[in-house]
Scaffold this motif. Structure first.
Motif, short mmCIF file in Angstrom:
data_model
loop_
_atom_site.label_atom_id
_atom_site.label_comp_id
_atom_site.label_asym_id
_atom_site.label_seq_id
_atom_site.Cartn_x
_atom_site.Cartn_y
_atom_site.Cartn_z
N ILE A 85 0.73 -1.15 -0.01
CA ILE A 85 -0.09 0.05 -0.03
C ILE A 85 0.78 1.21 -0.15
O ILE A 85 0.62 2.10 -0.69
CB ILE A 85 -0.97 0.05 1.15
CG1 ILE A 85 -1.99 -1.22 1.14
CG2 ILE A 85 -1.62 1.17 1.29
CD1 ILE A 85 -2.79 -1.15 -0.13
N VAL A 86 1.80 1.37 0.86
CA VAL A 86 2.92 2.59 0.98
C VAL A 86 3.76 2.40 -0.53
O VAL A 86 3.75 3.61 -0.95
CB VAL A 86 3.84 2.27 1.97
CG1 VAL A 86 4.84 3.81 2.08
CG2 VAL A 86 3.04 2.44 3.33
N GLY A 87 3.75 1.29 -1.08
CA GLY A 87 4.44 1.19 -2.54
C GLY A 87 3.96 1.70 -3.41
O GLY A 87 4.50 1.99 -4.46
N MET A 88 2.52 2.12 -3.34
CA MET A 88 1.78 2.90 -4.30
C MET A 88 2.24 4.15 -4.49
O MET A 88 2.10 4.88 -5.76
CB MET A 88 0.47 2.78 -4.10
CG MET A 88 -0.17 1.30 -3.99
SD MET A 88 -1.95 1.20 -3.37
CE MET A 88 -2.96 2.20 -4.54
N LEU A 89 2.84 4.81 -3.69
CA LEU A 89 3.00 6.17 -3.41
C LEU A 89 4.33 6.66 -4.46
O LEU A 89 3.88 7.70 -5.08
CB LEU A 89 3.07 6.84 -2.02
CG LEU A 89 2.01 6.49 -1.07
CD1 LEU A 89 2.54 6.82 0.51
CD2 LEU A 89 0.99 7.67 -1.38
N LYS A 123 -0.35 -0.97 -12.94
CA LYS A 123 0.56 -1.57 -11.95
C LYS A 123 0.27 -1.14 -10.48
O LYS A 123 0.20 -1.93 -9.63
CB LYS A 123 1.84 -1.08 -12.28
CG LYS A 123 3.21 -1.76 -11.20
CD LYS A 123 4.52 -1.21 -11.87
CE LYS A 123 5.63 -1.93 -11.28
NZ LYS A 123 5.64 -1.59 -9.89
N VAL A 124 0.08 0.01 -10.48
CA VAL A 124 -0.34 0.77 -9.09
C VAL A 124 -1.57 0.27 -8.52
O VAL A 124 -1.76 -0.10 -7.47
CB VAL A 124 -0.51 2.42 -9.08
CG1 VAL A 124 -0.74 2.80 -7.75
CG2 VAL A 124 1.16 2.80 -9.48
N GLN A 125 -2.63 -0.03 -9.52
CA GLN A 125 -3.73 -0.83 -8.95
C GLN A 125 -3.71 -2.19 -8.55
O GLN A 125 -4.08 -2.64 -7.67
CB GLN A 125 -4.74 -0.82 -10.25
CG GLN A 125 -5.50 0.63 -10.36
CD GLN A 125 -6.75 0.79 -11.29
OE1 GLN A 125 -6.54 -0.23 -12.31
NE2 GLN A 125 -7.39 1.45 -11.33
N ASP A 126 -2.67 -2.83 -9.34
CA ASP A 126 -2.34 -4.18 -8.78
C ASP A 126 -1.79 -4.15 -7.25
O ASP A 126 -1.98 -5.26 -6.67
CB ASP A 126 -1.29 -4.75 -9.77
CG ASP A 126 -1.69 -5.37 -11.15
OD1 ASP A 126 -2.87 -5.34 -11.46
OD2 ASP A 126 -0.88 -5.66 -12.08
N GLU A 127 -1.04 -2.97 -7.27
CA GLU A 127 -0.08 -3.23 -5.85
C GLU A 127 -1.51 -3.07 -4.76
O GLU A 127 -1.35 -3.64 -3.63
CB GLU A 127 0.65 -1.99 -5.71
CG GLU A 127 2.05 -2.51 -6.48
CD GLU A 127 2.69 -1.38 -7.15
OE1 GLU A 127 2.48 0.09 -6.85
OE2 GLU A 127 3.61 -1.43 -7.75
N ALA A 128 -2.57 -2.07 -5.05
CA ALA A 128 -3.54 -2.11 -4.16
C ALA A 128 -4.21 -3.35 -3.72
O ALA A 128 -4.68 -3.77 -2.62
CB ALA A 128 -4.55 -0.94 -4.41
N GLY A 129 -4.38 -4.15 -5.04
CA GLY A 129 -5.17 -5.62 -4.98
C GLY A 129 -4.18 -6.20 -3.80
O GLY A 129 -4.71 -7.20 -3.43
N HIS A 130 -2.87 -6.38 -4.25
CA HIS A 130 -1.81 -7.28 -3.38
C HIS A 130 -2.19 -6.95 -1.92
O HIS A 130 -2.14 -7.91 -0.97
CB HIS A 130 -0.38 -7.20 -3.87
CG HIS A 130 -0.07 -7.40 -5.32
ND1 HIS A 130 1.03 -6.97 -5.97
CD2 HIS A 130 -0.99 -7.89 -6.17
CE1 HIS A 130 0.90 -7.52 -6.97
NE2 HIS A 130 -0.12 -8.08 -7.30
N GLY A 131 -2.10 -5.61 -1.80
CA GLY A 131 -2.19 -5.21 -0.10
C GLY A 131 -3.50 -5.72 0.35
O GLY A 131 -3.54 -6.44 1.51
N LEU A 132 -4.53 -5.61 -0.61
CA LEU A 132 -6.01 -6.21 -0.19
C LEU A 132 -5.98 -7.57 0.14
O LEU A 132 -6.29 -8.09 1.30
CB LEU A 132 -7.03 -6.08 -0.79
CG LEU A 132 -7.41 -4.33 -0.96
CD1 LEU A 132 -8.47 -4.15 -2.04
CD2 LEU A 132 -7.51 -3.57 0.40
N TYR A 133 -5.29 -8.48 -0.76
CA TYR A 133 -4.95 -10.00 -0.67
C TYR A 133 -4.40 -10.33 0.76
O TYR A 133 -4.73 -11.13 1.40
CB TYR A 133 -4.34 -10.68 -1.50
CG TYR A 133 -4.68 -10.42 -3.14
CD1 TYR A 133 -5.87 -10.17 -3.65
CD2 TYR A 133 -3.76 -10.63 -3.91
CE1 TYR A 133 -6.08 -10.01 -4.79
CE2 TYR A 133 -3.92 -10.51 -5.23
CZ TYR A 133 -5.20 -10.19 -5.64
OH TYR A 133 -5.16 -9.98 -6.98
#
Ligand code: FAQ
Length: 335
Positions: A68-72, A93-103
């Motif tokens: 989540i912080v990695g999206m910034l 890519k940034v949306q994927d990172e949000a998804g990874h945080g949620l999983y």
């Protein structure tokens, strides 16, 4: 006030009195150890020792916060991407990172810790997240280098986690790794385009980004094995499968070869092929810098945390509206 929930995010409390074990608990422990030794997966409803649960909550939540912080750092460049194609890739890519945080938050929740507790730990500065996201993204080349090196290091570290003994984490990692692989390739391809068709200024910009990100990428794997307090136990439990140093070495060996294809140089005069070890020797990592960043005093720590807290505060009305909507629906269904 100390609560068990808080304890799940911290380390074992060495000062806490050791609980007396019942015969039933001892039998559970024996069965658990046998399953770990046999390489079996542990599911959320299975019995597990408290330390195992705590270690997993610690690692999985840190991992979720990192995504989540990695999206910034990359989010910083979405509005400045040089072409529509690059903008679409970066957005995805940034949306994927949000998804990874949620999983990952969902995987941590299966261990009995609420999402609110996890967020609270991040927002109050108690929780850790990867050191790498506390460095600034100064140029467009940083977007390529983050994909190539940062996602490359993340994949190297995360592929073994697909075999982690805790099944919900392992399952999340399978999906995450597939997406990370696309992230790494898009970064390499963006850099290759600049290095093979770009101007001299663009090539210099890529080299400058490599110079700034190389050492922090090596730090992503964590402290040397000898200084890693959690490794031994985590390896015994099958949470970690490969040690910090071994993964770091594998990463160096893979990326140095890739750097030759790109035509960039790693900023390390001691980097050379070791014929005997069939591996690259590399220079000494600045562990003082690493601990400083992990301790909250890196170039962008304060900025990153402030951005997350601001997003959380400004999103309060959305959460309230969603809750009001959900309770209205429940009320209507019940009527
Ligand atoms: N940064 O005893 P160890 C990504 C801490 S995701 C900050 O070796 P362990 C995707 C460690 O927590 C990147 N802290 O610990 C992406 C421990 O502190 P604690 C994140 C670090 O857990 C790409 C202490 O030092 N990936 O990049 C770091 O056995 C692009 C002692 O260390 C994961 O989280 C660090 N680099 O091993 C997103 C993977 N290293 O908790 C956006 C899962 C160590 O005792 C854009 N995690 N520390 O207070 C792991 O594999 C492990 O947790 C390690 C650390 C290997 C990170």
């Amino acid at each position: 006030m100390y609560t068990q929930a808080m304890d799940t995010m911290g380390k074992d409390r060495e000062d806490a009195p050791k609980p007396v074990r019942s015969a039933e608990e001892a039998a559970h422990q024996q069965e658990f150890d046998a399953r770990i030794d046999a390489g079996e997966f542990i599911e959320a409803k299975d019995w597990m020792p408290e330390n195992y649960r705590r270690t997993l909550v610690r690692q999985i939540s840190q991992h979720a916060h990192s995504e989540i912080v990695g999206m910034l750092p990359e989010g910083n460049w979405i509005s400045r991407a040089p072409t529509l194609k690059r903008k679409a890739i970066l957005l995805a890519k940034v949306q994927d990172e949000a998804g990874h945080g949620l999983y990952l938050y969902a995987a941590a929740e299966t261990l009995g810790t609420s999402r609110d507790q996890l967020y609270e730990a991040l927002h109050s500065g108690k929780a850790k997240y990867s050191s790498i996201f506390n460095y600034p993204t100064l140029t467009w080349a940083d977007m390529g280098v983050i994909g190539w090196l940062v996602d490359g290091a993340a994949i190297m570290n995360q592929v073994p986690l697909c075999r982690c003994s805790y099944a919900p984490y392992a399952r999340a990692m399978v999906r995450i790794c597939r997406e990370e692989s696309f992230h790494q390739r898009q970064g390499f391809e963006a850099l290759l385009t600049m290095m093979s068709h770009g101007s001299e200024a663009q090539k210099a910009m890529v080299q400058d980004a490599v110079d700034r990100w190389w050492w922090p990428s090596l730090m992503m794997f964590g402290p040397p094995d000898a200084d890693s307090p959690n490794s031994e136990q985590s390896m015994r439990w099958g949470i970690k499968r490969i040690s910090n140093d071994d993964l770091r070495q594998k990463f160096v060996d893979a990326t140095v070869e890739q750097s030759k294809l790109l035509g960039v140089t790693m900023p390390d005069r001691e980097l050379r092929w070791n014929e005997e070890r069939q591996s690259y020797d590399f220079g000494v990592i600045d562990w003082k810098e690493f601990w400083q960043v992990v301790g909250g005093d890196g170039p962008c720590n304060r900025e990153r945390l402030a951005a997350r807290v601001k997003a959380w505060d400004e999103g309060a009305w959305v959460r309230d509206a969603a809750m009001a909507h959900a309770s209205k629906q429940t009320y209507q269904e019940a009527a």
